[in-house]
Every structure is written in structure tokens, then in C-alpha cells.
Scaffold this motif. Sequence first.
Motif, PDB file in Angstrom:
ATOM      1  N   LEU A  54       0.832  -1.200   0.000  1.00  0.00           N
ATOM      2  CA  LEU A  54       0.000   0.000   0.000  1.00  0.00           C
ATOM      3  C   LEU A  54       0.870   1.254   0.000  1.00  0.00           C
ATOM      4  CD1 LEU A  54      -2.737  -0.949   2.632  1.00  0.00           C
ATOM      5  CD2 LEU A  54      -2.853  -1.159   0.133  1.00  0.00           C
ATOM      6  N   PRO A  55       0.320   2.374  -0.480  1.00  0.00           N
ATOM      7  CA  PRO A  55       1.066   3.642  -0.396  1.00  0.00           C
ATOM      8  C   PRO A  55       1.371   3.986   1.068  1.00  0.00           C
ATOM      9  CG  PRO A  55      -0.836   3.854  -1.850  1.00  0.00           C
ATOM     10  CD  PRO A  55      -0.975   2.522  -1.168  1.00  0.00           C
ATOM     11  N   GLY A  56       2.496   4.553   1.295  1.00  0.00           N
ATOM     12  CA  GLY A  56       2.875   4.959   2.637  1.00  0.00           C
ATOM     13  C   GLY A  56       3.741   3.961   3.372  1.00  0.00           C
ATOM     14  N   ALA A  57       3.997   2.804   2.775  1.00  0.00           N
ATOM     15  CA  ALA A  57       4.802   1.786   3.461  1.00  0.00           C
ATOM     16  C   ALA A  57       6.247   2.244   3.633  1.00  0.00           C
ATOM     17  CB  ALA A  57       4.751   0.464   2.695  1.00  0.00           C
ATOM     18  N   GLU A  58       6.799   2.858   2.598  1.00  0.00           N
ATOM     19  CA  GLU A  58       8.185   3.307   2.681  1.00  0.00           C
ATOM     20  C   GLU A  58       8.373   4.399   3.738  1.00  0.00           C
ATOM     21  OE1 GLU A  58      12.053   3.723   2.514  1.00  0.00           O
ATOM     22  OE2 GLU A  58      10.952   2.109   1.516  1.00  0.00           O
ATOM     23  N   PRO A  59       7.508   5.448   3.783  1.00  0.00           N
ATOM     24  CA  PRO A  59       7.645   6.425   4.869  1.00  0.00           C
ATOM     25  C   PRO A  59       7.469   5.804   6.249  1.00  0.00           C
ATOM     26  CG  PRO A  59       6.283   7.309   3.104  1.00  0.00           C
ATOM     27  CD  PRO A  59       6.506   5.872   2.782  1.00  0.00           C
ATOM     28  N   ALA A  60       6.550   4.838   6.375  1.00  0.00           N
ATOM     29  CA  ALA A  60       6.346   4.189   7.679  1.00  0.00           C
ATOM     30  C   ALA A  60       7.617   3.470   8.122  1.00  0.00           C
ATOM     31  CB  ALA A  60       5.180   3.212   7.602  1.00  0.00           C
ATOM     32  N   ALA A  61       8.260   2.754   7.203  1.00  0.00           N
ATOM     33  CA  ALA A  61       9.501   2.060   7.528  1.00  0.00           C
ATOM     34  C   ALA A  61      10.588   3.056   7.914  1.00  0.00           C
ATOM     35  CB  ALA A  61       9.949   1.203   6.344  1.00  0.00           C
ATOM     36  N   ARG A  62      10.638   4.168   7.214  1.00  0.00           N
ATOM     37  CA  ARG A  62      11.653   5.176   7.503  1.00  0.00           C
ATOM     38  C   ARG A  62      11.446   5.773   8.900  1.00  0.00           C
ATOM     39  NH1 ARG A  62      10.899   7.870   3.341  1.00  0.00           N
ATOM     40  NH2 ARG A  62       9.618   9.587   4.137  1.00  0.00           N
ATOM     41  N   HIS A  63      10.185   6.055   9.258  1.00  0.00           N
ATOM     42  CA  HIS A  63       9.904   6.617  10.574  1.00  0.00           C
ATOM     43  C   HIS A  63      10.275   5.632  11.688  1.00  0.00           C
ATOM     44  CE1 HIS A  63       8.185   9.955   8.596  1.00  0.00           C
ATOM     45  NE2 HIS A  63       7.006   9.415   8.322  1.00  0.00           N
ATOM     46  N   LEU A  64      10.020   4.351  11.448  1.00  0.00           N
ATOM     47  CA  LEU A  64      10.367   3.352  12.456  1.00  0.00           C
ATOM     48  C   LEU A  64      11.880   3.262  12.632  1.00  0.00           C
ATOM     49  CD1 LEU A  64       7.826   0.528  11.593  1.00  0.00           C
ATOM     50  CD2 LEU A  64       7.771   2.065  13.553  1.00  0.00           C
ATOM     51  N   LYS A  65      12.599   3.344  11.538  1.00  0.00           N
ATOM     52  CA  LYS A  65      14.064   3.323  11.637  1.00  0.00           C
ATOM     53  C   LYS A  65      14.575   4.546  12.379  1.00  0.00           C
ATOM     54  CE  LYS A  65      14.738   0.564   7.442  1.00  0.00           C
ATOM     55  NZ  LYS A  65      15.201   0.557   6.021  1.00  0.00           N
ATOM     56  N   ASP A  66      13.923   5.696  12.153  1.00  0.00           N
ATOM     57  CA  ASP A  66      14.302   6.900  12.891  1.00  0.00           C
ATOM     58  C   ASP A  66      14.070   6.713  14.392  1.00  0.00           C
ATOM     59  OD1 ASP A  66      14.998   8.148  10.540  1.00  0.00           O
ATOM     60  OD2 ASP A  66      13.096   9.228  10.336  1.00  0.00           O
ATOM     61  N   MET A  67      12.952   6.058  14.720  1.00  0.00           N
ATOM     62  CA  MET A  67      12.633   5.833  16.122  1.00  0.00           C
ATOM     63  C   MET A  67      13.687   4.973  16.805  1.00  0.00           C
ATOM     64  SD  MET A  67       9.869   3.427  17.915  1.00  0.00           S
ATOM     65  CE  MET A  67      11.105   2.184  17.582  1.00  0.00           C
ATOM     66  N   LEU A  68      14.233   3.999  16.071  1.00  0.00           N
ATOM     67  CA  LEU A  68      15.212   3.097  16.666  1.00  0.00           C
ATOM     68  C   LEU A  68      16.469   3.832  17.111  1.00  0.00           C
ATOM     69  CD1 LEU A  68      14.912  -0.014  14.321  1.00  0.00           C
ATOM     70  CD2 LEU A  68      14.081   0.240  16.656  1.00  0.00           C
ATOM     71  N   HIS A  69      16.759   4.967  16.498  1.00  0.00           N
ATOM     72  CA  HIS A  69      17.931   5.743  16.905  1.00  0.00           C
ATOM     73  C   HIS A  69      17.718   6.396  18.266  1.00  0.00           C
ATOM     74  CE1 HIS A  69      19.929   5.116  13.127  1.00  0.00           C
ATOM     75  NE2 HIS A  69      18.945   5.669  12.445  1.00  0.00           N
ATOM     76  N   LEU A  70      16.444   6.462  18.709  1.00  0.00           N
ATOM     77  CA  LEU A  70      16.123   7.139  19.965  1.00  0.00           C
ATOM     78  C   LEU A  70      16.002   6.178  21.140  1.00  0.00           C
ATOM     79  CD1 LEU A  70      13.390   9.597  18.652  1.00  0.00           C
ATOM     80  CD2 LEU A  70      15.862   9.986  18.846  1.00  0.00           C
ATOM     81  N   ARG A  71      16.102   4.880  20.897  1.00  0.00           N
ATOM     82  CA  ARG A  71      15.980   3.906  21.967  1.00  0.00           C
ATOM     83  C   ARG A  71      17.274   3.131  22.113  1.00  0.00           C
ATOM     84  NH1 ARG A  71      12.607  -1.434  20.233  1.00  0.00           N
ATOM     85  NH2 ARG A  71      14.163  -2.368  21.588  1.00  0.00           N
ATOM     86  N   ALA A  72      17.515   2.662  23.308  1.00  0.00           N
ATOM     87  CA  ALA A  72      18.729   1.897  23.561  1.00  0.00           C
ATOM     88  C   ALA A  72      18.601   0.506  22.950  1.00  0.00           C
ATOM     89  CB  ALA A  72      18.969   1.780  25.063  1.00  0.00           C
ATOM     90  N   ALA A  73      19.602   0.100  22.208  1.00  0.00           N
ATOM     91  CA  ALA A  73      19.577  -1.218  21.578  1.00  0.00           C
ATOM     92  C   ALA A  73      19.879  -2.302  22.605  1.00  0.00           C
ATOM     93  CB  ALA A  73      20.600  -1.271  20.444  1.00  0.00           C
ATOM     94  N   ALA A  74      19.176  -3.434  22.462  1.00  0.00           N
ATOM     95  CA  ALA A  74      19.461  -4.571  23.331  1.00  0.00           C
ATOM     96  C   ALA A  74      20.836  -5.134  22.990  1.00  0.00           C
ATOM     97  CB  ALA A  74      18.378  -5.643  23.153  1.00  0.00           C
ATOM     98  N   ALA A  75      21.532  -5.574  24.022  1.00  0.00           N
ATOM     99  CA  ALA A  75      22.883  -6.086  23.807  1.00  0.00           C
ATOM    100  C   ALA A  75      22.857  -7.274  22.847  1.00  0.00           C
ATOM    101  CB  ALA A  75      23.490  -6.489  25.145  1.00  0.00           C
ATOM    102  N   GLY A  76      23.667  -7.212  21.818  1.00  0.00           N
ATOM    103  CA  GLY A  76      23.785  -8.327  20.902  1.00  0.00           C
ATOM    104  C   GLY A  76      22.684  -8.444  19.871  1.00  0.00           C
TER     105      GLY A  76
END
Length: 408
Positions: free
Chosen positions: A203-225
Motif C-alpha cells: 500500500l502507499p505509505g509503506a516506505e515512509p512508515a519504515a523510515r519513521h520506524l528506523k528513525d525511532m530506533l535511533h532514539l531507543r537503547a539497543a538490546a545487547a547483541g
Amino acid sequence: MRRDPQVHQAPAWLQAVLAGQRGAIARVLSQVERGDRDTASLSAALAPHLGRAHVLGITGAPGAGKSTLVHALLGELLARGKTLAVVAVDPSSPISGGAVLGDRVRMGVHGAHPHVFIRSVASRGHLGGLSRTTAAMINVLDAAGFDMVIVETVGAGQSEVEIMRVADTRLVACPPGLGDDVQALKAGILEIADLLVVTKSDLPGAEPAARHLKDMLHLRAAAAGWKVPVLRVSSTAGTGIAELADGIEAHAAAAGCGRRLQHRAAPPAHRPHEEPADRVRRLAAVDPFVRSLGICCVDAGPGTAAVEITLGPQHLNFNGTCHGGVTFALADTAFGLASNSHGKVAAGIDAHITYQVAANEGDKLTARATEVSRSKKLAVYRVDVTRGDGAMVSSFTGTVYVTQRATP
């Protein structure tokens, strides 16, 4: 399915479950859902046989395409030789109280496969996206020898993260077009994800949604490993499903099966000079509001507390039944005590409650709080309020902010 060679001394029902007999599994699950089996004795009987299945939790907003995604995953995982069980938590019917069964309709083509077992269960007003008995049902299916147990929640909101308590791998489904960009960045449910999946990616909007989620991941602490991937799938077209299955298997290899059991068993940090149970009872004893209502603490431990009240005339409303404020106060007391059991002051910042049945004068109500998740700053708790006859009176979830100050 796997067979446990040391079951000859087990009761007949357990032997049948361990042997993977579908009829026996279905009967025990029904008994668990109805409350006909004591959960403590069930847990004790199943405990030696748990931790072999990989538990995949799938959650997300209503309309995210979770059931269709499960259906597509079943086909891919069956092709890889897996034996699979599904616990699909459906909304409750307003007429019968049972599961609406919408999930089973979408997965029906795989329901008759000899290596698939699908069970729908009604949420019955329980908060957190699951039902009150989901964890016990997962244990039954784990012991039955399935390679993977897939748990699909009802449509879940920002604070409904109970899937974290029961799953080894948590998948959050995010369809395109859910709302503004900022919401995608702050939605609390995304914080629990091991895998973020953009569904309906045709559907339209899938690429922006994926991009926003990737941006969000930069704001949270990654689990070890483990680096949380953002994957795009179209369940109807079948695209991205194989890659998603690869991601699930990769996380299982990184985190291991039985992660959910380790999460529940791990003792939280506490002050060495005071045990959590002693701290909870001490805090309850010095709370003037608790004393004024006649609430008493009956059980306590790290991240948990149970309190009771016997309803008198002063606890009733104009209809002659228990005042909703009393029920809330009881649940909130258990919530507050459990969240402060670790020795750090925990301040409530969010709470939700649902009411199922009425209670009357003379009834004894018990509120039991259980820690669902905990980080350095935030913790989520579930509280079940039950009547003396076992009926669920209300369900409560709450989030606290953990300060760095010690409890008084």
C-alpha cells in the motif's frame, strides 16, 4: 513433536499433553480458560517440561493485519518443518462473552494441518492485549512439544505491553497510515519490539512508515547483541514473509528459547538490608489511606503485591454494590506497593481500569499486582481484582516512573 521419556509417573492428563494428543491439549486449555484448573498446581506440574518451545508474540494496533500475517507465517514455517501452535486472543463477544473468532477464520486454511494447533481465546475485558489465562495456555502448549507457539494479541495501544511477559521474541506489526509521524516515534508499544514489521507494504505509505520506524530506533537503547530490524511484508502477496521468518529464527538464535521464563524468574535488584516482601508490608502498614479503607496486605515479593478488603456498608454506592472508587483504590494500592518493592520510589504516571462484575457487602476482594516489564526509568504492572468466588471484578494496568530516591 518432541516426547519426554520421563513421564511414566505423571498423571494421565499430563502424559497425554506431553505426548501431543490434540484432544487432551484442547481439554486442558478449556479447563484453564474456564478456571477449572488451579494455576499453581498446573504450573508446578508443567514446570519441568517448559522452555523448549520458541514463543513468538505478535502485537500491534487494531487493523494492522496481524491475523493475516500469522496465516502467512504458518505457511512459511510449516514449509521449514516446524510444528506450530497459535493462541489467538480475540475481542469478547458482547452477547456470549466468548471469542469472536475472527482470527481463526483468517487462519482456517492451516487449521486442519496435523502440525498446527490453533486456539482462540476471549480477552474478557483483560487489559494488555492478552487474556488472563494466556500465560498458562502457553505453558500447556510449550509442554506439549510444539516447536513454536505464536501468540497474537488483540489490537493493542501504547501502554498495552503485556506480551513482553510471555514471549521470547516480540514482533510489533505497524501498517502504513496509522497517524502522524510523531505518534510513531512516541508510541510506547514500539519500545518492546525485537522485530518491527511494516505490514501491508504493497500500500502507499509503506516506505515512509519504515523510515519513521528506523528513525525511532535511533532514539531507543539497543538490546545487547541484537539490532532491531525493520522489515516490510505483504501477507496477501506473500512478499517479505521468508525474510521475516529468517529474522524470527535469527532472534531465537540470539536470545534463546525460554527467555520469557528467565524474565519472570530473574530477581530484581533491591536494598540488601531489607527484603522486598518486608518492604511492601512496611509501606502498607504506614499508609493512612490504606488503613482507613480497611485494606490489608496479604502477600508480597519483588515486583508483586496482593491486598484484600472485606466490603462493608461504607464501601457501597447508591445502588448497594461496591463503589467503583473502592475497587480502583484497592487495585491502585496493590500497584503502588508492588512498584515500590524494589527500594526506589516509583510514581504512578498512567493507569487504566475495566470493570467486569459487581461486588456486594460482605464480599472479600483481592487485588494482585504483577510486574510486566521494568527498565531503569519505567515499569508496567498488571493488577487483577477478584472476588472470593474467583470471579474477575476488574483489570487494571499502570505505568510508573522510577526515581533514584530510596523508599522511605
